[in-house]
Design an enzyme around this catalytic site. Structure first.
Site, PDB file in Angstrom:
ATOM      1  N   SER A  18       0.819  -1.212   0.000  1.00 35.72           N
ATOM      2  CA  SER A  18       0.000   0.000   0.000  1.00 35.72           C
ATOM      3  C   SER A  18       0.856   1.267   0.000  1.00 35.72           C
ATOM      4  O   SER A  18       2.012   1.258   0.433  1.00 35.72           O
ATOM      5  CB  SER A  18      -0.914   0.026   1.230  1.00 35.72           C
ATOM      6  OG  SER A  18      -1.654  -1.167   1.315  1.00 35.72           O
TER       7      SER A  18
HETATM    8  N1  SAH Z   1      -0.703  -5.059   4.000  1.00 38.63           N
HETATM    9  C1  SAH Z   1       0.083  -5.351   2.805  1.00 38.63           C
HETATM   10  C2  SAH Z   1      -0.592  -4.931   1.514  1.00 38.63           C
HETATM   11  C3  SAH Z   1      -1.705  -5.829   1.233  1.00 38.63           C
HETATM   12  S1  SAH Z   1      -2.205  -6.032  -0.432  1.00 38.63           S
HETATM   13  C4  SAH Z   1       1.464  -4.745   2.893  1.00 38.63           C
HETATM   14  O1  SAH Z   1       1.786  -4.074   3.875  1.00 38.63           O
HETATM   15  O2  SAH Z   1       2.254  -4.999   1.970  1.00 38.63           O
HETATM   16  C5  SAH Z   1      -3.573  -7.106  -0.041  1.00 38.63           C
HETATM   17  C6  SAH Z   1      -3.189  -8.542   0.229  1.00 38.63           C
HETATM   18  O3  SAH Z   1      -4.391  -9.219   0.611  1.00 38.63           O
HETATM   19  C7  SAH Z   1      -2.654  -9.291  -0.981  1.00 38.63           C
HETATM   20  O4  SAH Z   1      -1.377  -9.795  -0.701  1.00 38.63           O
HETATM   21  C8  SAH Z   1      -3.679 -10.406  -1.199  1.00 38.63           C
HETATM   22  O5  SAH Z   1      -3.104 -11.621  -1.648  1.00 38.63           O
HETATM   23  C9  SAH Z   1      -4.292 -10.549   0.173  1.00 38.63           C
HETATM   24  N2  SAH Z   1      -5.623 -11.186   0.202  1.00 38.63           N
HETATM   25  C10 SAH Z   1      -6.633 -11.097  -0.706  1.00 38.63           C
HETATM   26  N3  SAH Z   1      -7.694 -11.835  -0.316  1.00 38.63           N
HETATM   27  C11 SAH Z   1      -7.354 -12.402   0.873  1.00 38.63           C
HETATM   28  C12 SAH Z   1      -8.020 -13.276   1.776  1.00 38.63           C
HETATM   29  N4  SAH Z   1      -9.257 -13.737   1.541  1.00 38.63           N
HETATM   30  N5  SAH Z   1      -7.372 -13.641   2.905  1.00 38.63           N
HETATM   31  C13 SAH Z   1      -6.108 -13.196   3.167  1.00 38.63           C
HETATM   32  N6  SAH Z   1      -5.419 -12.375   2.341  1.00 38.63           N
HETATM   33  C14 SAH Z   1      -6.030 -11.984   1.212  1.00 38.63           C
END
Ligand code: SAH
Length: 232
Positions: free
Chosen positions: A81
């Protein structure tokens, strides 16, 4: 040493190479120009953002952009993000040093690293197994020992570690997952983007109270979707 919110937050260690000096400078500029300039004021959050090496959580080819004002690809179609969003969500969560916090969407592990400096324990769930393994290794390798990563579906939460003082969701579902509300302590807070896949979404701050869930829209955002793997 700065005393912040009842716990001692050590200043960042002195940079030990020309490269680290440059990164530390870029990080200070990021905090000043992207985060303080947009109104984040919590000194504990600002200190954590100054301390965590964001460049260590992005792919090597993206390191020169690690402190820029935008999200970056981390592989598997996912992103780390924008720094301001990480700081904003962390600030509105009002996490205390004694808190146990659940994160959904570990991604690079950067948000988990920032949180781990501010709370007692972070439990973070990532759906994409190789991302989970990489973030886990990066967090452990950099000494964030109170951040725990699990590969799995965030819709189910982390029942064995529940209840949580706070929950931060960094991918966007189209509804608030029930398991997450169930795993939040009474009086606990959740920050979660809700909306259409790839469409406009609203970041909500929720508070679980005796009379139900209080819900406050705090910011218009755009996160990657929270992927559904089965029945909710
Ligand atoms: N917090 C992260 C950015 C997240 S991007 C950072 O600091 O880098 C969002 C993430 O959510 C992605 O890696 C994606 O694979 C994950 N995601 C999507 N659906 C999900 C689910 N149902 N359960 C867990 N993770 C999920």
């Amino acid at each position: 040493m700065l005393t912040l919110g009842g716990c001692d937050t050590e200043p960042p260690p002195p940079p030990n190479s020309a490269e680290e000096v440059a990164y530390a400078g870029a990080r200070a500029r990021m905090v000043r120009e992207q985060i303080v300039a947009r109104g984040v004021r919590d000194t504990r959050v600002l200190q954590a953002m100054l301390r965590v090496p964001r460049h260590a959580f992005v792919p090597p080819g993206a390191r020169s952009q690690a402190y820029e004002d935008w999200p970056l690809p981390i592989g598997y179609g996912q992103t780390i993000s924008q720094p301001y969003i990480v700081a904003f969500m962390t600030e509105v969560l009002h996490a205390k040093p004694s808190d146990r916090v659940l994160e959904i969407g570990t991604g690079s592990g950067y948000q988990a690293a920032v949180l781990s400096l501010l709370v007692a324990e972070v439990f973070s769930i990532e759906l994409v197994e190789p991302l989970a393994r990489r973030a886990e290794a990066d967090l452990k390798g950099q000494g964030y020992a109170n951040a725990h990563v699990r590969a799995g579906d965030g819709y189910l939460g982390w029942p064995e570690a529940a209840p949580f003082d706070a929950i931060i969701v960094t991918c966007a579902p189209d509804h608030i997952p029930k398991a997450l509300v169930d795993q939040l302590k009474m009086g606990g807070r959740m920050i979660i983007p809700v909306g259409a896949q790839w469409g406009p979404q609203e970041l909500y701050l929720l508070r679980k109270g005796a009379s139900g869930l209080e819900k406050q829209a705090v910011l218009a955002v755009r996160f990657v979707p929270m992927v559904t793997t089965g029945p909710p």
